[in-house]
Design a protein around this motif. Structure first.
Motif, PDB file in Angstrom:
ATOM      1  N   GLY A 162       0.815  -1.210   0.000  1.00 10.08           N
ATOM      2  CA  GLY A 162       0.000   0.000   0.000  1.00 10.08           C
ATOM      3  C   GLY A 162       0.850   1.262   0.000  1.00 10.08           C
ATOM      4  N   ARG A 163       1.867   1.281   0.851  1.00 11.88           N
ATOM      5  CA  ARG A 163       2.729   2.471   0.916  1.00 11.88           C
ATOM      6  C   ARG A 163       3.509   2.669  -0.377  1.00 11.88           C
ATOM      7  NH1 ARG A 163       3.424   0.364   6.077  1.00 11.88           N
ATOM      8  NH2 ARG A 163       5.448  -0.530   5.522  1.00 11.88           N
ATOM      9  N   SER A 164       3.729   1.568  -1.095  1.00 12.03           N
ATOM     10  CA  SER A 164       4.479   1.680  -2.358  1.00 12.03           C
ATOM     11  C   SER A 164       3.673   2.422  -3.431  1.00 12.03           C
ATOM     12  CB  SER A 164       4.881   0.296  -2.868  1.00 12.03           C
ATOM     13  OG  SER A 164       3.749  -0.386  -3.379  1.00 12.03           O
ATOM     14  N   MET A 165       2.401   2.691  -3.155  1.00 11.90           N
ATOM     15  CA  MET A 165       1.601   3.460  -4.115  1.00 11.90           C
ATOM     16  C   MET A 165       1.731   4.960  -3.893  1.00 11.90           C
ATOM     17  SD  MET A 165      -1.880   1.211  -4.373  1.00 11.90           S
ATOM     18  CE  MET A 165      -2.406   1.906  -5.945  1.00 11.90           C
ATOM     19  N   GLU A 166       2.472   5.343  -2.891  1.00 10.26           N
ATOM     20  CA  GLU A 166       2.591   6.772  -2.597  1.00 10.26           C
ATOM     21  C   GLU A 166       3.024   7.617  -3.800  1.00 10.26           C
ATOM     22  OE1 GLU A 166       4.502   7.891   1.077  1.00 10.26           O
ATOM     23  OE2 GLU A 166       3.923   9.994   0.777  1.00 10.26           O
ATOM     24  N   PRO A 167       4.038   7.188  -4.575  1.00  6.52           N
ATOM     25  CA  PRO A 167       4.439   8.025  -5.715  1.00  6.52           C
ATOM     26  C   PRO A 167       3.304   8.312  -6.698  1.00  6.52           C
ATOM     27  CG  PRO A 167       6.070   6.323  -5.321  1.00  6.52           C
ATOM     28  CD  PRO A 167       4.915   6.013  -4.419  1.00  6.52           C
ATOM     29  N   ILE A 168       2.432   7.342  -6.890  1.00  7.88           N
ATOM     30  CA  ILE A 168       1.300   7.541  -7.798  1.00  7.88           C
ATOM     31  C   ILE A 168       0.411   8.660  -7.258  1.00  7.88           C
ATOM     32  CG2 ILE A 168      -0.785   6.487  -8.752  1.00  7.88           C
ATOM     33  CD1 ILE A 168       0.686   3.740  -8.518  1.00  7.88           C
ATOM     34  N   ILE A 169       0.074   8.555  -5.986  1.00 11.32           N
ATOM     35  CA  ILE A 169      -0.794   9.555  -5.363  1.00 11.32           C
ATOM     36  C   ILE A 169      -0.132  10.938  -5.377  1.00 11.32           C
ATOM     37  CG2 ILE A 169      -2.051  10.193  -3.255  1.00 11.32           C
ATOM     38  CD1 ILE A 169      -3.127   7.608  -4.402  1.00 11.32           C
ATOM     39  N   ARG A 170       1.159  10.970  -5.082  1.00 10.11           N
ATOM     40  CA  ARG A 170       1.860  12.267  -5.062  1.00 10.11           C
ATOM     41  C   ARG A 170       1.921  12.895  -6.444  1.00 10.11           C
ATOM     42  NH1 ARG A 170       0.340  12.927  -0.344  1.00 10.11           N
ATOM     43  NH2 ARG A 170       1.274  11.514   1.194  1.00 10.11           N
ATOM     44  N   ASP A 171       2.079  12.057  -7.469  1.00 10.87           N
ATOM     45  CA  ASP A 171       2.078  12.593  -8.834  1.00 10.87           C
ATOM     46  C   ASP A 171       0.734  13.193  -9.203  1.00 10.87           C
ATOM     47  OD1 ASP A 171       4.643  12.156  -9.479  1.00 10.87           O
ATOM     48  OD2 ASP A 171       4.290  10.457 -10.818  1.00 10.87           O
ATOM     49  N   ILE A 172      -0.315  12.527  -8.771  1.00 13.09           N
ATOM     50  CA  ILE A 172      -1.652  13.060  -9.048  1.00 13.09           C
ATOM     51  C   ILE A 172      -1.817  14.394  -8.319  1.00 13.09           C
ATOM     52  CG2 ILE A 172      -4.145  12.688  -8.756  1.00 13.09           C
ATOM     53  CD1 ILE A 172      -3.522   9.633  -8.918  1.00 13.09           C
ATOM     54  N   GLU A 173      -1.328  14.431  -7.093  1.00 10.31           N
ATOM     55  CA  GLU A 173      -1.391  15.657  -6.289  1.00 10.31           C
ATOM     56  C   GLU A 173      -0.640  16.798  -6.992  1.00 10.31           C
ATOM     57  OE1 GLU A 173       0.197  14.913  -2.389  1.00 10.31           O
ATOM     58  OE2 GLU A 173      -1.475  15.958  -1.409  1.00 10.31           O
ATOM     59  N   LYS A 174       0.582  16.513  -7.420  1.00 11.18           N
ATOM     60  CA  LYS A 174       1.399  17.527  -8.101  1.00 11.18           C
ATOM     61  C   LYS A 174       0.709  17.986  -9.379  1.00 11.18           C
ATOM     62  CE  LYS A 174       5.522  15.097  -6.969  1.00 11.18           C
ATOM     63  NZ  LYS A 174       6.391  14.099  -7.649  1.00 11.18           N
ATOM     64  N   TRP A 175       0.251  17.031 -10.162  1.00 11.23           N
ATOM     65  CA  TRP A 175      -0.403  17.367 -11.424  1.00 11.23           C
ATOM     66  C   TRP A 175      -1.613  18.254 -11.171  1.00 11.23           C
ATOM     67  CZ3 TRP A 175      -5.240  16.384 -13.637  1.00 11.23           C
ATOM     68  CH2 TRP A 175      -5.335  16.690 -15.001  1.00 11.23           C
ATOM     69  N   SER A 176      -2.393  17.905 -10.156  1.00  8.44           N
ATOM     70  CA  SER A 176      -3.616  18.672  -9.875  1.00  8.44           C
ATOM     71  C   SER A 176      -3.300  20.124  -9.540  1.00  8.44           C
ATOM     72  CB  SER A 176      -4.412  18.021  -8.746  1.00  8.44           C
ATOM     73  OG  SER A 176      -3.768  18.207  -7.496  1.00  8.44           O
ATOM     74  N   GLN A 177      -2.180  20.349  -8.842  1.00  6.28           N
ATOM     75  CA  GLN A 177      -1.831  21.723  -8.473  1.00  6.28           C
ATOM     76  C   GLN A 177      -1.399  22.532  -9.697  1.00  6.28           C
ATOM     77  OE1 GLN A 177      -2.711  22.719  -5.382  1.00  6.28           O
ATOM     78  NE2 GLN A 177      -3.363  20.588  -5.282  1.00  6.28           N
ATOM     79  N   LEU A 178      -0.778  21.866 -10.643  1.00 12.08           N
ATOM     80  CA  LEU A 178      -0.314  22.571 -11.829  1.00 12.08           C
ATOM     81  C   LEU A 178      -1.398  22.761 -12.889  1.00 12.08           C
ATOM     82  CD1 LEU A 178       3.178  20.886 -12.333  1.00 12.08           C
ATOM     83  CD2 LEU A 178       2.756  23.279 -11.729  1.00 12.08           C
ATOM     84  N   TRP A 179      -2.306  21.813 -13.002  1.00 11.93           N
ATOM     85  CA  TRP A 179      -3.174  21.786 -14.175  1.00 11.93           C
ATOM     86  C   TRP A 179      -4.666  21.871 -13.913  1.00 11.93           C
ATOM     87  CZ3 TRP A 179      -1.227  22.371 -18.959  1.00 11.93           C
ATOM     88  CH2 TRP A 179       0.138  22.099 -19.144  1.00 11.93           C
ATOM     89  N   VAL A 180      -5.095  21.628 -12.697  1.00  6.18           N
ATOM     90  CA  VAL A 180      -6.541  21.642 -12.452  1.00  6.18           C
ATOM     91  C   VAL A 180      -6.966  23.020 -11.980  1.00  6.18           C
ATOM     92  CG1 VAL A 180      -8.437  20.611 -11.148  1.00  6.18           C
ATOM     93  CG2 VAL A 180      -6.549  19.178 -11.930  1.00  6.18           C
ATOM     94  N   LYS A 181      -8.048  23.498 -12.607  1.00  4.51           N
ATOM     95  CA  LYS A 181      -8.572  24.796 -12.221  1.00  4.51           C
ATOM     96  C   LYS A 181      -9.380  24.666 -10.936  1.00  4.51           C
ATOM     97  CE  LYS A 181      -9.235  26.041 -16.960  1.00  4.51           C
ATOM     98  NZ  LYS A 181     -10.138  25.197 -17.772  1.00  4.51           N
ATOM     99  N   GLY A 182      -9.212  25.632 -10.057  1.00  7.92           N
ATOM    100  CA  GLY A 182     -10.003  25.639  -8.828  1.00  7.92           C
ATOM    101  C   GLY A 182     -11.412  26.124  -9.101  1.00  7.92           C
ATOM    102  N   GLU A 183     -12.237  26.118  -8.037  1.00  8.37           N
ATOM    103  CA  GLU A 183     -13.651  26.445  -8.210  1.00  8.37           C
ATOM    104  C   GLU A 183     -13.875  27.877  -8.682  1.00  8.37           C
ATOM    105  OE1 GLU A 183     -15.048  25.272  -4.317  1.00  8.37           O
ATOM    106  OE2 GLU A 183     -13.964  23.442  -4.814  1.00  8.37           O
ATOM    107  N   THR A 184     -13.092  28.814  -8.135  1.00  9.33           N
ATOM    108  CA  THR A 184     -13.359  30.217  -8.413  1.00  9.33           C
ATOM    109  C   THR A 184     -12.638  30.726  -9.656  1.00  9.33           C
ATOM    110  OG1 THR A 184     -11.570  30.818  -6.944  1.00  9.33           O
ATOM    111  CG2 THR A 184     -13.762  30.724  -5.989  1.00  9.33           C
ATOM    112  N   GLU A 185     -11.636  29.996 -10.096  1.00  7.60           N
ATOM    113  CA  GLU A 185     -10.886  30.444 -11.270  1.00  7.60           C
ATOM    114  C   GLU A 185     -11.726  30.397 -12.536  1.00  7.60           C
ATOM    115  OE1 GLU A 185      -6.742  28.591 -11.473  1.00  7.60           O
ATOM    116  OE2 GLU A 185      -7.573  27.888  -9.590  1.00  7.60           O
ATOM    117  N   LEU A 186     -11.601  31.440 -13.340  1.00  7.05           N
ATOM    118  CA  LEU A 186     -12.284  31.454 -14.618  1.00  7.05           C
ATOM    119  C   LEU A 186     -11.336  30.961 -15.698  1.00  7.05           C
ATOM    120  CD1 LEU A 186     -13.632  35.062 -14.280  1.00  7.05           C
ATOM    121  CD2 LEU A 186     -14.823  32.971 -13.636  1.00  7.05           C
ATOM    122  N   SER A 187     -11.923  30.368 -16.720  1.00  3.93           N
ATOM    123  CA  SER A 187     -11.170  29.864 -17.860  1.00  3.93           C
ATOM    124  C   SER A 187      -9.757  29.504 -17.494  1.00  3.93           C
ATOM    125  CB  SER A 187     -11.129  30.902 -18.962  1.00  3.93           C
ATOM    126  OG  SER A 187     -10.438  30.387 -20.059  1.00  3.93           O
TER     127      SER A 187
END
Lengths: 108, 108
Positions: free
Chosen positions: A83-108
DNA sequence: ATTTATTAATTACTTTATGTAACTTAGTTT
DNA sequence: AAACTAAGTTACATAAAGTAATTAATAAAT
């Protein structure tokens, strides 16, 4: 023309993380051991589905279920080494989300 | 006692990859531009769900749909920059699967 | 001793997602 | 004209997830 078939191990892994709630349960357990109700309220999953997911994850050796014979009984869930060996996968998703996912209030 | 709420961007990303077929579609497009039927037969998804997924991914700016005005018309799907930026996630899943997932014939 | 509370579930039922197979539309070859 | 192909769409069936009430075991409160 034979299709280059997808690696069955990869397919299994994909179907694991593509299952709703699985990644969030693991994410929560990366923070440490938790009890059933703690996981439930932290990620907002229903008891029914959490119960299913924890059984699945236990069967796959990703989560460890431990019964603590206090009164009343306490059941603790934690990640195994697998289970702990999946940490890199989760962290990559976390990193990607911060760079590429728009938050609720952000426009376009 | 207020729950430490989960980051909405992270939650969005998780719900994206937790959607069935999404990761496999992206995986396939990481190999290059593909047409509808190619994706369908390579990963074994139904036309209906593939159609849904491609629309979702297009709306999220992950996939680009291009109409090539040949006769008959050709429709090409490829990843955008945002889509390609998901490669590390997919590669981590791939790596993890090779180390930790048991194949079909392996016992215990 | 009964009622009430808590934890870790389970059950019954509803809603949503996915799967299957037939059909559509537009142009193409026979 | 009939049949074919690509890229879907539609109608219907099955599976997965959501909701809310219920249960079992024990403890604490009345």
């Amino acid at each position: 023309m034979t299709q280059p078939t997808i690696c069955p191990k990869f397919e299994k892994a994909i179907s694991l993380i593509s299952q709703k709630w699985t990644a969030l349960v693991i994410y929560q357990l990366l923070l440490g051991t938790h009890r059933f109700n703690e996981i439930q309220s932290s990620i907002g999953i229903s008891g029914k589905v959490l119960s299913d997911r924890l059984k699945d994850l236990e069967n796959q050796g990703i989560v460890k279920r431990e019964v603590i014979p206090e009164t009343p009984v306490i059941i603790e869930y934690s990640l195994t080494k697998k289970g702990r060996s999946m940490e890199p996968i989760i962290r990559d998703i976390e990193k990607w989300s911060q760079l590429w996912v728009k938050g609720e209030t952000e426009l376009s």
